[in-house]
Design a protein around this motif. Structure first.
Motif, PDB file in Angstrom:
ATOM      1  N   ASN A   1      47.832 -18.692  14.250  1.00 49.50           N
ATOM      2  CA  ASN A   1      47.072 -19.393  15.286  1.00 49.50           C
ATOM      3  C   ASN A   1      46.923 -20.880  15.013  1.00 49.50           C
ATOM      4  OD1 ASN A   1      45.388 -18.741  13.065  1.00 49.50           O
ATOM      5  ND2 ASN A   1      43.568 -19.055  14.325  1.00 49.50           N
ATOM      6  N   LEU A   2      47.136 -21.330  13.762  1.00 50.22           N
ATOM      7  CA  LEU A   2      47.017 -22.753  13.455  1.00 50.22           C
ATOM      8  C   LEU A   2      48.253 -23.534  13.892  1.00 50.22           C
ATOM      9  CD1 LEU A   2      45.456 -22.618   9.867  1.00 50.22           C
ATOM     10  CD2 LEU A   2      44.287 -23.137  12.026  1.00 50.22           C
ATOM     11  N   THR A   3      49.412 -22.903  13.852  1.00 48.90           N
ATOM     12  CA  THR A   3      50.657 -23.623  14.094  1.00 48.90           C
ATOM     13  C   THR A   3      51.263 -23.345  15.466  1.00 48.90           C
ATOM     14  OG1 THR A   3      51.910 -21.843  13.030  1.00 48.90           O
ATOM     15  CG2 THR A   3      51.211 -23.673  11.645  1.00 48.90           C
ATOM     16  N   ALA A   4      50.827 -22.299  16.135  1.00 52.05           N
ATOM     17  CA  ALA A   4      51.442 -21.947  17.418  1.00 52.05           C
ATOM     18  C   ALA A   4      50.932 -22.859  18.531  1.00 52.05           C
ATOM     19  CB  ALA A   4      51.135 -20.492  17.756  1.00 52.05           C
ATOM     20  N   PRO A   5      51.811 -23.271  19.447  1.00 51.18           N
ATOM     21  CA  PRO A   5      51.360 -24.048  20.603  1.00 51.18           C
ATOM     22  C   PRO A   5      50.597 -23.163  21.580  1.00 51.18           C
ATOM     23  CG  PRO A   5      53.692 -23.544  20.794  1.00 51.18           C
ATOM     24  CD  PRO A   5      53.264 -23.058  19.441  1.00 51.18           C
TER      25      PRO A   5
ATOM     26  N   THR B   1      52.947 -17.791  24.144  1.00 53.13           N
ATOM     27  CA  THR B   1      51.629 -18.324  24.447  1.00 53.13           C
ATOM     28  C   THR B   1      50.619 -17.824  23.426  1.00 53.13           C
ATOM     29  OG1 THR B   1      49.948 -18.565  26.191  1.00 53.13           O
ATOM     30  CG2 THR B   1      50.972 -16.406  25.953  1.00 53.13           C
ATOM     31  N   LYS B   2      49.508 -18.545  23.323  1.00 51.78           N
ATOM     32  CA  LYS B   2      48.419 -18.195  22.408  1.00 51.78           C
ATOM     33  C   LYS B   2      47.138 -18.034  23.212  1.00 51.78           C
ATOM     34  CE  LYS B   2      46.874 -21.515  19.794  1.00 51.78           C
ATOM     35  NZ  LYS B   2      46.786 -22.499  18.694  1.00 51.78           N
ATOM     36  N   VAL B   3      46.418 -16.937  22.988  1.00 52.61           N
ATOM     37  CA  VAL B   3      45.192 -16.666  23.725  1.00 52.61           C
ATOM     38  C   VAL B   3      44.087 -16.315  22.726  1.00 52.61           C
ATOM     39  CG1 VAL B   3      44.079 -15.236  25.479  1.00 52.61           C
ATOM     40  CG2 VAL B   3      46.507 -15.794  25.695  1.00 52.61           C
ATOM     41  N   ASN B   4      42.924 -16.943  22.880  1.00 52.05           N
ATOM     42  CA  ASN B   4      41.776 -16.647  22.037  1.00 52.05           C
ATOM     43  C   ASN B   4      40.838 -15.681  22.747  1.00 52.05           C
ATOM     44  OD1 ASN B   4      42.517 -18.431  19.908  1.00 52.05           O
ATOM     45  ND2 ASN B   4      41.747 -20.158  21.105  1.00 52.05           N
ATOM     46  N   PHE B   5      40.370 -14.673  22.027  1.00 51.63           N
ATOM     47  CA  PHE B   5      39.373 -13.734  22.525  1.00 51.63           C
ATOM     48  C   PHE B   5      38.118 -13.909  21.675  1.00 51.63           C
ATOM     49  CE2 PHE B   5      43.459 -11.940  23.671  1.00 51.63           C
ATOM     50  CZ  PHE B   5      43.266 -11.545  24.993  1.00 51.63           C
ATOM     51  N   GLY B   6      37.210 -14.713  22.171  1.00 51.73           N
ATOM     52  CA  GLY B   6      36.032 -15.018  21.384  1.00 51.73           C
ATOM     53  C   GLY B   6      36.380 -15.973  20.251  1.00 51.73           C
ATOM     54  N   LYS B   7      35.537 -15.999  19.224  1.00 49.17           N
ATOM     55  CA  LYS B   7      35.723 -16.913  18.108  1.00 49.17           C
ATOM     56  C   LYS B   7      36.502 -16.307  16.951  1.00 49.17           C
ATOM     57  CE  LYS B   7      31.450 -19.492  19.025  1.00 49.17           C
ATOM     58  NZ  LYS B   7      30.161 -19.964  18.458  1.00 49.17           N
ATOM     59  N   LYS B   8      36.689 -14.997  16.946  1.00 52.20           N
ATOM     60  CA  LYS B   8      37.266 -14.358  15.770  1.00 52.20           C
ATOM     61  C   LYS B   8      38.575 -13.624  16.028  1.00 52.20           C
ATOM     62  CE  LYS B   8      32.889 -13.763  13.301  1.00 52.20           C
ATOM     63  NZ  LYS B   8      32.022 -12.823  12.562  1.00 52.20           N
TER      64      LYS B   8
END
Length: 758
Positions: free
Chosen positions: A232-236, A256-263
């Motif tokens: 998750n640090l390096t993916a666009p 693609t990168k998708v965040n679900f909440g903070k964790k």
């Protein structure tokens, strides 16, 4: 077509180049490699940007004045310089970032199963970033490896175009392919599993040349390739790459990168490839390139845990429909003996994960499972196969005093069943099913800051072969931080597993003969490696990586095509097989935007049996690769010229009367690409592949033997089953598509578009 595209492309660049505002721009590199996602800003202002995947950054609309420019990213020392901006005068500033000791860009894990700086690793590991493979865009990892020195994708069939990966001249079954350190791609998966891995999710590819069985077990005899996916640090946030060729190939790659909440976050990648335009440039009525319709979906979940403990899950689904054969073939002829075609339906799914146990000690549980199902026909011969591989591993990373220890235990489950005699006996169908438990230990001893010694050993138990022990040792001496010598010695093993498609057998042209008791193959390897890096005051970088290697195999299993042209005979070699040679890579990056990568390998791979020494089939004596890149900064244009060259190989002919050449000529594939990076977030690229229009049929009367009679209906056989010469078969041959050593595709142009949201 290509000339029109290139002309329009050039006019676009010219127009943009002369309508820009006053800007500060340049390229950010480290060790000559472009760095993406570097934050660049003018201190105490709102003006800033980040570099794209080519390392290019641009700050627009900067007012006149004096500023402090800052460039920073994780793993590198922060760069700072003072700029004096004058109205109507653009500033061109290239930046070279120096890696910190803990630089993520230099971290490798494949050689020791532990994250370590590449310079500190006692095992030589070659690292290739996505920017390297973008210099010659391909639809799969298999093709992308053609420009890696000492690594050659080998096509094994003229009709279906499947193949495997050779490292330092060793056959594909000796190369283990990993995804995030897990043995996902092996057996039949080596043939098909290297297709469909979305390039948008690849962080880097690490290659170890030489036995790695001490850590990875069977199949890692000649070397291994570890495909490491992004985190998750390096993916666009979003990435799309699509290209097409003038012969009808189309490739789409989306991530693609998708965040679900903070964790919790997830990475999703989709690859789609299609080619449905039958071409027969060599006039044998067979497709030059296999028609394919392929989709691959990859998803990776990362979970943040207390104390930064690791927990990730990933899965991939792959489906492909491919066929090659006579131009008149359609699906209604599938499996019949009227029109010849090789039709392959492949479905596979994979799951892998890592979980760090919630204890004070560094205990990591890794696991993977894959299921591969294949429904194929080769003319009128069906080949139905199922493979399942399960793998679990627990490692304990423990350091004390000068020792960095790694203890591990693993278990591997192999299941294989097919419709051939390979999985049958007198009692009927008998799938190959085995469980192999393993234990290993590794100790890296740091005697001082200059020298260290790594010792390792592994124990495996295979119910078919009993106890297998594989030790290794690696010594590193660091003259300076950029001047390192490594000496590696180790053993490798490969248990009996004929789970590879032998197309000569499946076409019906040859019978498969398997010895009653095949012994496990063993190998001993020595490798001396020297690494040198030179940083010039003017931004110039020079890197040299050179190796001398020697591998001795015992009990090697080699398919014998030559004793009887109608058979493939599997048996242990009654003698030795030796691979030896030298290899070197040279990287040079100049401050003016020119970057040169040169690689060369000279090798001698031979088999000695009953006192007779013979050169191994389909193995080149020398090879070379190159990549020349030049950035025209005023035009935002990157020019990449890539290529490879291979020396003659001994080829599998069908006896003394076969008129095809016994050795291939020296041959080369060369490519050129132009990439425009002047639009924020976009890259437009176009080029030409195979500039020399080289194909294997040059200098040969034909490539596929008896292409006019693929079912051997007009072949006359003697009482021993050997084809005899007749009026319509003057050479006494049978149908055989295995005389192949390179791609059949000639010159072709391509155009593509990339879009990235960081």
């Amino acid at each position: 077509m290509f000339k029109i595209i290139f002309l329009a492309f050039s006019l676009l660049i010219w127009n943009i180049a002369y309508t820009q505002e006053v800007t500060t721009s340049g390229t950010i590199t480290s060790n000559g490699e472009p760095l993406a996602f570097v934050n660049v800003y003018l201190k105490n202002t709102q003006i800033g940007a980040s570099s794209n995947e080519a390392g290019y950054y641009i700050l627009k609309g900067v007012p006149s004045g004096k500023y402090t420019l800052i460039a920073s990213t994780l793993g590198y020392k922060t760069f700072s310089t003072v700029l004096n901006i004058h109205e109507k005068k653009d500033v061109l500033l290239d930046i070279n970032l120096e890696p910190t000791t803990e630089s993520l860009d230099e971290m490798v894990i494949t050689g020791t199963l532990k994250p370590v700086s590449r310079l500190e690793s006692p095992v030589p590991v070659e690292v290739y970033k996505p920017t390297f493979f973008k210099k010659n865009p391909t639809a799969n990892i298999f093709e992308a490896l053609q420009n890696v020195n000492g690594v050659r994708p080998q096509i094994n069939c003229n009709v279906c175009n499947t193949g495997d990966i050779h490292i330092n001249g060793l056959e594909g079954p000796y190369t283990l392919v990993l995804i995030d350190g897990m043995p996902i791609v092996s057996g039949l998966g080596t043939v098909y599993g290297l297709s469909g891995i979305p390039n948008s999710l690849i962080e880097q590819i690490e290659i170890v040349k030489g036995p790695a069985s001490t850590l990875y077990g069977s199949e890692a005899v000649g070397g291994l390739i570890n495909i490491i996916t992004k985190n998750n640090l390096t993916a666009p946030e979003f990435f799309a790459d699509s290209f097409m060729t003038d012969c009808g190939e189309y490739n789409l790659d989306i991530g693609t990168k998708v965040n679900f909440g903070k964790k919790t976050n997830t990475l999703l990648g989709v690859n789609y490839f299609r080619y449905d335009n039958p071409i027969d440039n060599n006039g044998d009525n067979f497709t030059d390139f296999t028609l394919q319709d392929r989709i691959s979906i990859f998803q990776k979940w990362n979970f943040q845990r207390k104390d930064a403990r690791i927990f990730s899950l990933a899965g991939r689904y792959f489906y492909e429909d491919r066929w090659g054969g006579e131009l008149q073939w359609t699906p209604e002829f599938r499996g019949g003996d009227e029109i010849y075609g090789e039709s392959i339906y492949t479905r596979r799914w994979e799951v892998l994960g890592k979980y760090q146990l919630p204890v004070e000690e560094q205990l990591l549980l890794s696991f993977s499972y894959n299921d591969h199902s294949q429904n194929s026909v080769y003319g009128d011969v069906p080949y139905l196969a199922d493979q399942r591989i399960g793998f679990g591993q627990l490692t304990w990373d423990k350091s004390f005093a000068k020792h960095s220890m790694l203890f591990g235990t693993a278990i591997r489950y192999n299941y294989y069943d097919d419709s051939t005699p390979a999985t049958s006996n007198a009692n009927g169908n008998q799938p190959d099913e085995v469980i192999i438990p393993s234990f290993f230990v590794q100790d890296e001893i740091a005697f001082s800051s200059k020298n260290s010694l790594l010792l390792g050993a592994r124990y495996d138990y295979d119910q078919r072969h009993g106890h297998i022990f594989t030790p290794r040792a690696a010594y590193r001496y660091k003259f300076t931080d950029n001047d390192i010598l490594r000496l590696n010695a180790g053993t490798g093993f490969r248990v009996v597993n004929l789970f590879t498609e032998e197309h000569a057998a499946l076409t019906g042209a040859r019978d498969v003969i398997i010895a009653e008791e095949l012994k496990p193959e063993r190998s001993f390897n020595l490798n001396l490696n020297y690494l040198k890096k030179i940083y010039g005051d003017n931004g110039t970088f020079v890197g040299l990586d050179a190796s001398i290697f020697y591998t001795n195999f015992q009990n090697v299993i080699i398919p014998d095509y030559e004793t009887n042209p109608n058979q493939i005979i599997y048996d242990n070699l009654n003698g030795t097989s030796i691979s030896q040679g030298v290899s070197a890579n040279l990287d040079v990056a100049f401050s003016n935007g020119l970057k040169i990568i040169l690689g060369g390998t000279y090798q001698d791979v031979s088999n000695t049996e009953n006192g007779i020494r013979r050169r191994q089939l389909l193995t080149e004596s020398f090879s070379g690769t190159w990549s020349l890149a030049y950035t025209l900064r005023p035009w935002d244009l990157i020019i990449d010229y890539t290529g490879n060259i291979y020396g003659p190989m001994r080829l599998p002919t069908l006896g003394e009367n076969d008129p095809r050449n016994e050795f291939s000529p020296t041959w080369s594939i060369q490519n050129i690409q132009f990439t425009f990076t002047g639009l924020q977030g976009f890259e437009i690229y176009a080029g030409v592949k195979n500039l020399l229009d080289w194909t294997p049929n040059r200098g040969n009367p034909f490539i596929i033997a008896r292409a006019n009679d693929p079912f051997d209906k007009e072949v006359t056989f003697d009482v021993n089953g050997n084809a005899v010469a007749t009026t319509n078969n003057p050479y006494g041959l049978t149908f055989d598509p295995t005389y192949v050593y390179g791609p059949n595709q000639g010159i072709r142009s391509f155009v593509g578009l990339r879009y990235t949201i960081n």
